[in-house]
Design an enzyme around this catalytic site. Sequence first.
Site, PDB file in Angstrom:
ATOM      1  N   ASP A  42     -29.994 -31.301  66.281  1.00 24.07           N
ATOM      2  CA  ASP A  42     -31.176 -30.213  65.738  1.00 24.07           C
ATOM      3  C   ASP A  42     -32.578 -30.487  66.150  1.00 24.07           C
ATOM      4  OD1 ASP A  42     -31.948 -27.985  64.045  1.00 24.07           O
ATOM      5  OD2 ASP A  42     -33.108 -29.709  62.947  1.00 24.07           O
TER       6      ASP A  42
ATOM      7  N   HIS B  63     -25.972 -24.083  61.016  1.00 23.82           N
ATOM      8  CA  HIS B  63     -26.561 -22.899  61.627  1.00 23.82           C
ATOM      9  C   HIS B  63     -26.412 -22.896  63.217  1.00 23.82           C
ATOM     10  CE1 HIS B  63     -29.997 -25.363  62.477  1.00 23.82           C
ATOM     11  NE2 HIS B  63     -29.875 -25.710  61.128  1.00 23.82           N
TER      12      HIS B  63
ATOM     13  N   ASP C 225     -25.547 -30.555  63.293  1.00 21.54           N
ATOM     14  CA  ASP C 225     -26.818 -29.487  63.043  1.00 21.54           C
ATOM     15  C   ASP C 225     -27.265 -28.866  64.325  1.00 21.54           C
ATOM     16  OD1 ASP C 225     -29.280 -28.702  61.895  1.00 21.54           O
ATOM     17  OD2 ASP C 225     -29.254 -30.253  60.623  1.00 21.54           O
TER      18      ASP C 225
ATOM     19  N   THR D 213     -31.137 -25.462  57.421  1.00 20.14           N
ATOM     20  CA  THR D 213     -30.237 -26.867  57.104  1.00 20.14           C
ATOM     21  C   THR D 213     -29.819 -26.993  55.877  1.00 20.14           C
ATOM     22  OG1 THR D 213     -31.482 -27.885  59.048  1.00 20.14           O
ATOM     23  CG2 THR D 213     -30.165 -29.256  57.481  1.00 20.14           C
TER      24      THR D 213
ATOM     25  N   ARG E 135     -31.480 -34.275  53.038  1.00 22.62           N
ATOM     26  CA  ARG E 135     -30.885 -33.127  52.513  1.00 22.62           C
ATOM     27  C   ARG E 135     -29.353 -32.731  53.136  1.00 22.62           C
ATOM     28  NH1 ARG E 135     -34.760 -31.715  55.931  1.00 22.62           N
ATOM     29  NH2 ARG E 135     -34.414 -30.238  57.741  1.00 22.62           N
TER      30      ARG E 135
END
Length: 571
Positions: free
Chosen positions: A331, A379, A65, A106, A189
Amino acid sequence: MWNKIDKKTVPLILKFKRMKKIILYTLLLSFFAQCKTQKTISTVEKKVQNYTIDRPKLMVGIVVDQMRYDFLIRFYNKYGNGGFKRLMNEGFNCENTHYNYMPTHTAVGHASIYTGTTPSMHGIISNNWYDKYQKKSIYCVDNSNYKTIGAKKGGEKSPYRLQVTTMPDQLKLAQINTGKVIGISIKDRAAMLPVGHSADAAYWFRGKKDAKFISSTYYRKELPKWVNDFNTSGKAKDYLKTWTTLYDINTYTESIADDNAFEIKFKGEKTPTFPHEFPKLMQENKNYDLLKTSPFGNSLLIDFAKAAIKGEQLGKRKVTDFLAISFSSTDYIGHRYGTDSKEIEDTYLRLDKDIEQFLKFLDIEIGKDNYTLFLTADHAAIPVPNYLKSKKIKAGYFEMEKFKKQVKHIAKEHFLSEEIIADISNFQIFLDKEKIKSLNLNYEKVTDIIANEIITFKGVYKAVTAITLQKTNFTEGILHSLQNGYNQKISGDILIVPTPATVYYKDKGSTHGSGYSYDTHVPLLFYGKGIKKGTTKRFVPIIDIAPTISNLLKIESPNACTGKIILEVLK
Ligand code: ZN
Ligand code: ZN
């Protein structure tokens, strides 16, 4: 007379001779070409004759992430030989892989990697968005039809908003439901969306007071023994230890000073610097979610991945199993400390070690030639805009509250009603179409006027109406990305592209979400069975992963896949 004839005939004869030569040459060429074609056909035939369905025993998908592509390069000399370097040097490196839509968040990233298409098709347009049918803001995987298993709360979820199938769904279909599919992550998620609808299970971490991996009744009635055993082992709580750097901090030359103005402190910390004393912070915060923002969140997930492989006996059957892993701590740490922090450098050096250990585990447990793996990110991220500004680089912060007021002001001024604005989120304006009708306003004119008016707002680079996106086909550039992220049934009525390096975020820490290269450029490494050794500098859109892996697994691509096979990667 003879002379005359002679003068005319000689060149004619010469011409004829030359023509004969050309004809002969052409005939020869076509003969050789035919031979070549025949040869090509026979090679193809031979290949078809030798066709065997030789799938890997285990397919592993890894998402890191918020990992920028340049983290592979920046820390390269400090990585060991068995982690990222092993994947880069012994596998295939797509150096120029990008997201081809916005917003780069995400849920959207995970959905796009695994479905091989963009939000325009798969329907996951952000993490949270305004549901225009329910007239409320929703979270992408929330679903009150299901209950939590493993804790009291946090598992009322399902992937029902995902409109299409994923690679693991297709694997299930191809093998008549015989292979096992498991998704794991710190984030719900990131555990659920990769594995899709038909997975055996997805597990994610719940911090709070639990420090456990939990799931949803969408998948099963209760946690399997191996998850319960893992939860009661106390591993998660043990990982909440003081975070010091892996190596001497003075050797961390690939990041800015530890004490800087661009980092967010934990509640209870005086400076945003090492060591981060989590046991102490725990007393202040009383929440195991702290673990998410430490590199030990990644280590915990590696332990859980190993437990999953052993517990579910992945890679031990005649069919192919699929394990989707997503590391989220990278992240959380990026959001708090920024992409250029000492914390990020340390996190990646530690993750490299974790990956090395995991690859060794796979070699022994599954066998070197029995697994295939890919690694990418959902990302990338922008360096802290205030840090960029301190280096005289243009960057800024989008004033969302001011913007919302401005939009309402425009609505009032032109249409005498603020109520026509239903919601503003994810750089999209949702209009209340019923209200517009009741006021006898023309929807198209309303969107045109609002788009024209807001373009002057600081930080708005482009404002595009949904109608424009429906009627125009943008084939490249930022509007192509905007269009790929636009879903006619779900998205808003006016879409905004912020100016490059302009974010809607706190004034410290990094973030992501745009369609610009700092958010779209991610690593993409393939490794293992069926993968060639090599690199490509060619532009590869993220949606090409799913058809590539599907081809390798000899299964159909996800049902709305728009990507293409990355030919260079496959043997
Ligand atoms: Zn993310
Ligand atoms: Zn993030």
